[in-house]
Design a protein around this motif. Sequence first.
Motif, PDB file in Angstrom:
ATOM      1  N   LYS A  56       0.626   3.321 -11.167  1.00 37.46           N
ATOM      2  CA  LYS A  56       0.299   1.895 -11.180  1.00 37.46           C
ATOM      3  C   LYS A  56       1.692   0.943 -10.977  1.00 37.46           C
ATOM      4  CE  LYS A  56      -3.898   2.781 -11.869  1.00 37.46           C
ATOM      5  NZ  LYS A  56      -4.659   3.258 -10.799  1.00 37.46           N
ATOM      6  N   GLY A  57       1.513  -0.183 -10.327  1.00 36.96           N
ATOM      7  CA  GLY A  57       2.643  -1.083  -9.932  1.00 36.96           C
ATOM      8  C   GLY A  57       3.880  -0.575  -8.937  1.00 36.96           C
ATOM      9  N   ILE A  58       3.346   0.393  -8.046  1.00 36.46           N
ATOM     10  CA  ILE A  58       4.513   0.832  -7.116  1.00 36.46           C
ATOM     11  C   ILE A  58       5.018  -0.208  -6.497  1.00 36.46           C
ATOM     12  CG2 ILE A  58       4.927   2.254  -5.188  1.00 36.46           C
ATOM     13  CD1 ILE A  58       2.488   4.031  -6.176  1.00 36.46           C
ATOM     14  N   THR A  59       6.411  -0.294  -6.361  1.00 35.95           N
ATOM     15  CA  THR A  59       7.180  -1.269  -5.532  1.00 35.95           C
ATOM     16  C   THR A  59       7.835  -0.547  -4.329  1.00 35.95           C
ATOM     17  OG1 THR A  59       8.942  -1.209  -7.112  1.00 35.95           O
ATOM     18  CG2 THR A  59       7.026  -2.964  -7.412  1.00 35.95           C
ATOM     19  N   TYR A 110      -3.267  11.025   0.537  1.00 33.35           N
ATOM     20  CA  TYR A 110      -3.794  10.101  -0.447  1.00 33.35           C
ATOM     21  C   TYR A 110      -2.913   8.875  -0.709  1.00 33.35           C
ATOM     22  CZ  TYR A 110      -0.263  12.400  -3.344  1.00 33.35           C
ATOM     23  OH  TYR A 110       0.961  12.797  -4.128  1.00 33.35           O
ATOM     24  N   ASP A 111      -3.721   8.241  -1.707  1.00 33.04           N
ATOM     25  CA  ASP A 111      -3.112   7.011  -2.245  1.00 33.04           C
ATOM     26  C   ASP A 111      -2.535   7.264  -3.603  1.00 33.04           C
ATOM     27  OD1 ASP A 111      -2.504   4.543  -3.332  1.00 33.04           O
ATOM     28  OD2 ASP A 111      -4.524   3.396  -2.838  1.00 33.04           O
ATOM     29  N   PRO A 112      -1.343   7.483  -4.100  1.00 33.97           N
ATOM     30  CA  PRO A 112      -0.980   7.576  -5.394  1.00 33.97           C
ATOM     31  C   PRO A 112      -1.507   6.809  -6.360  1.00 33.97           C
ATOM     32  CG  PRO A 112       0.862   6.994  -4.154  1.00 33.97           C
ATOM     33  CD  PRO A 112      -0.121   7.175  -3.268  1.00 33.97           C
ATOM     34  N   SER A 113      -1.671   5.598  -5.957  1.00 35.76           N
ATOM     35  CA  SER A 113      -2.113   4.542  -6.973  1.00 35.76           C
ATOM     36  C   SER A 113      -3.622   4.471  -7.305  1.00 35.76           C
ATOM     37  CB  SER A 113      -1.941   3.110  -6.657  1.00 35.76           C
ATOM     38  OG  SER A 113      -2.576   2.832  -5.410  1.00 35.76           O
ATOM     39  N   ALA A 114      -4.376   5.191  -6.574  1.00 34.93           N
ATOM     40  CA  ALA A 114      -5.769   5.412  -6.573  1.00 34.93           C
ATOM     41  C   ALA A 114      -6.062   6.044  -8.073  1.00 34.93           C
ATOM     42  CB  ALA A 114      -6.389   5.896  -5.475  1.00 34.93           C
ATOM     43  N   GLY A 115      -7.458   5.601  -8.382  1.00 34.12           N
ATOM     44  CA  GLY A 115      -7.855   6.308  -9.568  1.00 34.12           C
ATOM     45  C   GLY A 115      -7.428   5.874 -10.994  1.00 34.12           C
ATOM     46  N   GLN A 116      -7.787   6.471 -12.159  1.00 35.72           N
ATOM     47  CA  GLN A 116      -7.800   6.037 -13.093  1.00 35.72           C
ATOM     48  C   GLN A 116      -6.276   6.513 -13.620  1.00 35.72           C
ATOM     49  OE1 GLN A 116     -10.518   7.958 -16.221  1.00 35.72           O
ATOM     50  NE2 GLN A 116      -9.352   7.276 -17.903  1.00 35.72           N
ATOM     51  N   TYR A 117      -5.934   7.783 -13.293  1.00 34.39           N
ATOM     52  CA  TYR A 117      -4.446   8.091 -13.373  1.00 34.39           C
ATOM     53  C   TYR A 117      -3.481   7.911 -12.453  1.00 34.39           C
ATOM     54  CZ  TYR A 117      -7.281  10.350 -16.915  1.00 34.39           C
ATOM     55  OH  TYR A 117      -8.262  10.549 -18.098  1.00 34.39           O
ATOM     56  N   TYR A 134       8.521   7.008  -7.697  1.00 34.10           N
ATOM     57  CA  TYR A 134       8.339   5.826  -7.120  1.00 34.10           C
ATOM     58  C   TYR A 134       9.159   4.799  -8.026  1.00 34.10           C
ATOM     59  CZ  TYR A 134       4.559   8.136  -5.391  1.00 34.10           C
ATOM     60  OH  TYR A 134       3.499   9.186  -4.705  1.00 34.10           O
ATOM     61  N   GLU A 135       9.387   3.612  -7.512  1.00 34.40           N
ATOM     62  CA  GLU A 135       9.853   2.298  -8.136  1.00 34.40           C
ATOM     63  C   GLU A 135       8.527   1.646  -8.474  1.00 34.40           C
ATOM     64  OE1 GLU A 135      12.528   0.680  -5.370  1.00 34.40           O
ATOM     65  OE2 GLU A 135      14.007   2.156  -5.636  1.00 34.40           O
ATOM     66  N   VAL A 156       0.762  -1.378  -0.091  1.00 33.35           N
ATOM     67  CA  VAL A 156       0.085   0.057   0.052  1.00 33.35           C
ATOM     68  C   VAL A 156       0.999   1.225  -0.166  1.00 33.35           C
ATOM     69  CG1 VAL A 156      -1.792   1.342   1.328  1.00 33.35           C
ATOM     70  CG2 VAL A 156      -1.752  -1.273   1.074  1.00 33.35           C
ATOM     71  N   ALA A 157       0.477   2.338  -0.802  1.00 35.02           N
ATOM     72  CA  ALA A 157       1.183   3.339  -0.943  1.00 35.02           C
ATOM     73  C   ALA A 157       0.417   4.470  -0.166  1.00 35.02           C
ATOM     74  CB  ALA A 157       1.468   3.917  -2.329  1.00 35.02           C
ATOM     75  N   ARG A 158       1.031   5.434   0.504  1.00 31.41           N
ATOM     76  CA  ARG A 158       0.269   6.513   0.971  1.00 31.41           C
ATOM     77  C   ARG A 158       1.330   7.798   0.985  1.00 31.41           C
ATOM     78  NH1 ARG A 158      -4.753   6.570   1.463  1.00 31.41           N
ATOM     79  NH2 ARG A 158      -5.117   8.159   2.285  1.00 31.41           N
ATOM     80  N   ILE A 159       0.632   8.846   0.760  1.00 29.70           N
ATOM     81  CA  ILE A 159       1.523  10.210   0.852  1.00 29.70           C
ATOM     82  C   ILE A 159       0.907  11.083   1.798  1.00 29.70           C
ATOM     83  CG2 ILE A 159       2.354  12.319  -0.719  1.00 29.70           C
ATOM     84  CD1 ILE A 159       3.548   9.632  -1.292  1.00 29.70           C
ATOM     85  N   GLN A 160       1.453  11.635   2.760  1.00 28.53           N
ATOM     86  CA  GLN A 160       0.855  12.579   3.679  1.00 28.53           C
ATOM     87  C   GLN A 160       1.782  13.749   3.765  1.00 28.53           C
ATOM     88  OE1 GLN A 160       0.771   9.750   6.850  1.00 28.53           O
ATOM     89  NE2 GLN A 160      -1.406  10.083   6.819  1.00 28.53           N
ATOM     90  N   GLY A 161       1.131  15.005   3.770  1.00 31.30           N
ATOM     91  CA  GLY A 161       2.036  16.293   4.136  1.00 31.30           C
ATOM     92  C   GLY A 161       1.398  17.348   4.011  1.00 31.30           C
TER      93      GLY A 161
END
Length: 135
Positions: A120-123, A110-117, A83-84, A53-58
């Motif tokens: 994707k594939g964050i490691t 927010y979750d940077p992988s959410a939504g259409q844009y 992101y890798e 799970v990816a999360r960005i806060q600030g």
Amino acid sequence: MRRLLSAALLGALTVGLTVTTTSTSYAAPGCIEASETHGWGRGDIKACFEGGVARIQGNAVDLLPGGGWGTPDGYCVAWFIDYETTSGDTYRHSPVVCGHFSDDEATFDYDPSAGQYGVKGITGVKSVQLTRVSV
């Protein structure tokens, strides 16, 4: 209306930015935390990738918001996040605040992988940088 303008501006700014990079924090999967203050802006960020799970806060603050195009400095403030991904490439994503057009401070979570844009594939999270961007 102001939030719609901010969302539209963020979309437009991430398409074609001129970037002035300041400093960088690096990490692999896990979290990066950074706090920076400059004459033109400041911000705090926590960028994490843990357990799939990816999360960005600030937050980010434009300290020279001005009253319109080019005043007083003509720049916006952004956190650039690399992101890798599963494709092996890094992808740059930017929470942006631009006091010339809307609020001079933004808080994000927010979750940077959410939504259409979304990314994707964050490691992992590779780096974060507080920067100035011109439009």
